[in-house]
Structures are given as structure tokens and as C-alpha cells.
Design a protein around this motif. Sequence first.
Motif, PDB file in Angstrom:
ATOM      1  N   GLN A   1     -10.153   6.310   6.277  1.00 13.27           N
ATOM      2  CA  GLN A   1     -10.594   5.095   6.960  1.00 13.27           C
ATOM      3  C   GLN A   1     -10.354   5.209   8.466  1.00 13.27           C
ATOM      4  O   GLN A   1     -11.221   4.864   9.281  1.00 13.27           O
ATOM      5  CB  GLN A   1      -9.836   3.887   6.420  1.00 13.27           C
ATOM      6  N   ALA A   2      -9.157   5.692   8.834  1.00 16.11           N
ATOM      7  CA  ALA A   2      -8.808   5.824  10.250  1.00 16.11           C
ATOM      8  C   ALA A   2      -9.752   6.797  10.956  1.00 16.11           C
ATOM      9  O   ALA A   2     -10.213   6.544  12.088  1.00 16.11           O
ATOM     10  CB  ALA A   2      -7.361   6.283  10.404  1.00 16.11           C
TER      11      ALA A   2
ATOM     12  N   ALA B   1      -0.566   5.827  14.444  1.00 10.79           N
ATOM     13  CA  ALA B   1       0.872   5.729  14.186  1.00 10.79           C
ATOM     14  C   ALA B   1       1.095   5.580  12.689  1.00 10.79           C
ATOM     15  O   ALA B   1       0.585   4.640  12.076  1.00 10.79           O
ATOM     16  CB  ALA B   1       1.464   4.525  14.930  1.00 10.79           C
ATOM     17  N   ARG B   2       1.844   6.519  12.115  1.00 12.15           N
ATOM     18  CA  ARG B   2       2.110   6.482  10.671  1.00 12.15           C
ATOM     19  C   ARG B   2       3.547   6.059  10.358  1.00 12.15           C
ATOM     20  O   ARG B   2       3.796   5.449   9.327  1.00 12.15           O
ATOM     21  CB  ARG B   2       1.825   7.849  10.045  1.00 12.15           C
ATOM     22  N   LYS B   3       4.483   6.406  11.219  1.00  9.41           N
ATOM     23  CA  LYS B   3       5.885   6.037  10.992  1.00  9.41           C
ATOM     24  C   LYS B   3       6.045   4.525  11.113  1.00  9.41           C
ATOM     25  O   LYS B   3       5.456   3.902  12.006  1.00  9.41           O
ATOM     26  CB  LYS B   3       6.795   6.731  11.999  1.00  9.41           C
TER      27      LYS B   3
ATOM     28  N   PRO C   1       0.820  -1.218   0.000  1.00  4.23           N
ATOM     29  CA  PRO C   1       0.000   0.000   0.000  1.00  4.23           C
ATOM     30  C   PRO C   1       0.853   1.267   0.000  1.00  4.23           C
ATOM     31  O   PRO C   1       1.949   1.295   0.587  1.00  4.23           O
ATOM     32  CB  PRO C   1      -0.807  -0.114   1.302  1.00  4.23           C
ATOM     33  N   GLU C   2       0.338   2.289  -0.646  1.00  5.75           N
ATOM     34  CA  GLU C   2       1.030   3.583  -0.661  1.00  5.75           C
ATOM     35  C   GLU C   2       1.155   4.137   0.750  1.00  5.75           C
ATOM     36  O   GLU C   2       2.176   4.717   1.125  1.00  5.75           O
ATOM     37  CB  GLU C   2       0.251   4.560  -1.543  1.00  5.75           C
ATOM     38  N   SER C   3       0.101   3.948   1.542  1.00  2.00           N
ATOM     39  CA  SER C   3       0.084   4.488   2.898  1.00  2.00           C
ATOM     40  C   SER C   3      -0.492   3.459   3.863  1.00  2.00           C
ATOM     41  O   SER C   3      -1.441   2.753   3.533  1.00  2.00           O
ATOM     42  CB  SER C   3      -0.752   5.770   2.946  1.00  2.00           C
ATOM     43  N   ILE C   4       0.108   3.363   5.038  1.00  2.80           N
ATOM     44  CA  ILE C   4      -0.371   2.472   6.096  1.00  2.80           C
ATOM     45  C   ILE C   4      -0.498   3.282   7.372  1.00  2.80           C
ATOM     46  O   ILE C   4       0.450   3.953   7.793  1.00  2.80           O
ATOM     47  CB  ILE C   4       0.583   1.281   6.320  1.00  2.80           C
TER      48      ILE C   4
ATOM     49  N   GLU D   1      -2.628   7.825   0.574  1.00  6.65           N
ATOM     50  CA  GLU D   1      -2.468   8.726   1.711  1.00  6.65           C
ATOM     51  C   GLU D   1      -3.830   9.222   2.199  1.00  6.65           C
ATOM     52  O   GLU D   1      -4.123   9.218   3.401  1.00  6.65           O
ATOM     53  CB  GLU D   1      -1.599   9.917   1.286  1.00  6.65           C
ATOM     54  N   ALA D   2      -4.670   9.617   1.252  1.00  5.42           N
ATOM     55  CA  ALA D   2      -5.978  10.174   1.617  1.00  5.42           C
ATOM     56  C   ALA D   2      -6.935   9.101   2.118  1.00  5.42           C
ATOM     57  O   ALA D   2      -7.641   9.297   3.121  1.00  5.42           O
ATOM     58  CB  ALA D   2      -6.583  10.906   0.423  1.00  5.42           C
TER      59      ALA D   2
END
Length: 463
Positions: A293-294, A312-314, A221-224, A287-288
Motif C-alpha cells: 500500500q505504501a 516510518a515503521r518503528k 494490524p500485524e503491520s503499520i 507485513e506485505a
Amino acid sequence: MDTPVNKASTTSTIAELRAWLGERLSTAPAVREQHGKDQTWNPGAAPDAVAFVTSTAEVQRVVMTCAAHGTPVIAYGTGTSLEGHFSAPFGGISIDLSGMNRILEVNAADLDCRVEAGVTRKQLNTHLRDQGLFFPVDPGADASLGGMTATRASGTNAVRYGTMRENVLNVTAVMANGEVIRTGSRARKSSAGYDLTRLMVGSEGTLGVITEVALRLYGIPESIVAAVCPFPSVEACCSATITAIQMGLPVARIELVDAEHVKAFNAYSSLDLLVTPTLFLEFHGTEASAQEQAETFMSIAQELGGGPYRMARKEEDRQKLWQARHDAFWATKALMPGKESFATDVCVPISRLAECVVQTQQDLASNGLYGPVVGHVGDGNFHVVLYCDRSDPEEVRRVKDVYGRMIERAIAMGGTCTGEHGIGSGKRAYLEREHGPALAVMREVKRALDPANIMNPGKNAAM
């Protein structure tokens, strides 16, 4: 149908195998013990010898030799199973597949790959990372993919990506008569013949030895975004989960940990979580979309008294949270020195999950037992790690009684005695209760494919 122990035949089998395997056939007591006992209180039983193989052809030769002498054959991957899958109650030859650890092909354009059975999930994902791909089934332990296929493993990502059942395209297996088969093609669907792939997935080595597996892959995924959300009760955790699922929120992971587990996590993994029932979550997407969702789940949680909501994104922060979740067994074990663990799992429709968990907790409390609960709540699966002083017969009785009632409760609610651990030797007694007359059909399949009952006898639906 039990497999009789014929020591003379076993001796002949070992002599024939040693003639060509040489030092790769071990009869050392320590090696045999390792290949016969898992990490639970299942009693285990050592094989007579362990064959370390490096190819499908070698597995075939071992199986044909064992078949000629009526010697049991037990496949062994990394030894992480929890229901006595690889014990050898009738002796025989353990085939150690860990040396078959080659990644045979990766088809990035088709999102699939083919690996040997001894490749572990972490090894595969390390290999795939540079291609922007990953394999999502994550049972926690760094299990072999052949073993994960044989036990129909699942894990924290199953709510979005499915279990091994949904992610295995085909397998190569050595059957009881020594014949090598491949159960399907690389096509994503087929109407040709019986679905032998699904027959082998979850067969626990009782029909054949899986030597290669073709798997579905996914783009990283692009973003987690990971999140932790405390709740006032287990019921509130489950209600939030049900609402999210019914809304179609594509949550990737949603894990329930009870207050006892949170207490253990804080001590073992140096966290500072509120000691209350908590959901661990993860969202995958752009990213969006991951952020959306979160935030949507945060709104659901707040309506049910959940919070404060921590995101937590990092990667290092996410890894710390999920490592704590994966270390759940060791975290609780550290709080119970001197007691043995008895890990188990059941699975129910998610609408009955809160009821099943709460009744199980009440049963534990009324019997004075320590049994922290953790669950893959997105698909109704939860685990209880029961701790017991094996030298105390009364405590052993109470643990076994609670364990039995938990399984009966799950089945009565339309569930199953195991969502992902499998049957092995530990849960055979519950198969008839769950499947009724269908168990006889399973045994007919076993009898047809393995008439001499040499393939992992005494496990799953074996006679």
C-alpha cells in the motif's frame, strides 16, 4: 423555545441534590467555570452547580430532580469539545460523567465492548492492547467515549474505520423524563423499529444523557507503516488523495497539513520536514500488504510531483510523527502569542476539497489573517485554526467574515458546516442554511422527547 431562568427553582434543585450527593455537588466558582467554558473563544457560561455522578442510577436521579423543577441539565465528559457544547447559557446542573469510567465488558470473539460514558479512548485502548484489539476513532484529544458519541466525533482514522456513527452499536441513555433506555442490541444489523442509536449519536446531550456505549472493536494490524510526503501544492495533495481513494487503496490515515502547519510542527515538535503542503499517511495490514500500500501511494505521489517520500515503521518513529499532528493546535498557538484561537471545521465532497481549501486560503491572505489549515482529506474534512486579537474590533470582524464565508462556501459545494466538531452553540446559525425544512423536523423530535427543553438548551437544533 428558550428555557427561562428560574433561580428559585434552581435553588430548590441544588438543595435536593446536595441532600444525597453531599460533597459531590459543587457550587465552587472555579469548578463551575471549568464546566462552562471550552478552549475556544466561545464565550461560555457557568452552570449553577456541578454534580459528580458514578452510575446510571445517579444520573437518572439527577435528571428526575431537575425535571421536577424545570432546571436545565448539561452533560460533561472531559471538556475537549470546540463549539460550546457544555456551556450553560440558562444555568442549571452540569452532570460530570468522568467518574463513570468502568469498562463493563469486552467480547473479543464478537469484536465489541460496552463502557461507561466517562471512559476515554486512550483508557479503552490501553485495556484492549493485551487482547490484540483496539478502538480506532481518534479525534486527537483524549476525549470521553460518551462525549465522542454525543458529538458524533471523527478523526484521523475515519477514512478507513469510519466515525462514531459507524462504530456505536447502542447506547444507554437517561431521557428528559428520567426514563432509562437502551437503544439497540449487540447484533451487527437490525431491521427492528426506529434507529434510536443514530438519533442519539450526534444529539449533543439535547435529547438525553448518554451513560453507557457499546462499541465495535478491531484487531490490531500485524503491520503499520507511516509515511510523510511533501507536495508542491495543496491541489497536488488533494489529487493524490482522490486517486488513492478511487483506486480503492485501503489507506488508514491520510492527513493534509499546509505549509504554515509544517513550519509550526518543525519548531514545536523538533521535526525537519520540508515547509510545503504535506500529507501524513498510515497503512495497516500484513507485513506485505502494508508495504505494498505504501509503495502504491508513493507511485501516485511521484506522478503528481510529490516527494521525497519518508516512511516510518518503528513505533517510536510513527508516534513522533502522529504526536506532531495531534499537537497541531498547540504548535500554531506557540507561533501566535497573545492571540486567541478560533478552531473550526467544514467538510465537502473530496472532488471539491482542493477548490474549497484554496479559496479559503486566498480569503485568509486577502484579509491579512493567520489561519493554518489541516485536514482529514480522505473524507473531505478540513480544519482552519483562526487567530485573532480580540481587543481589535476590525480584526474580529474580518475573522468572523472569513469564517462565515468558509461555511457558506462548503455548503454551496454540497458539504456541511461541520464534519466532526459538531454544532453546539457555535454553529447553530448555519443549521437552517444547511438543512432547510428538515430543521423543523429536528425541532419536532426535540419537542417530543424534551417538551420542557431542559436537556442542554441552546445547543444544536434545540429551540
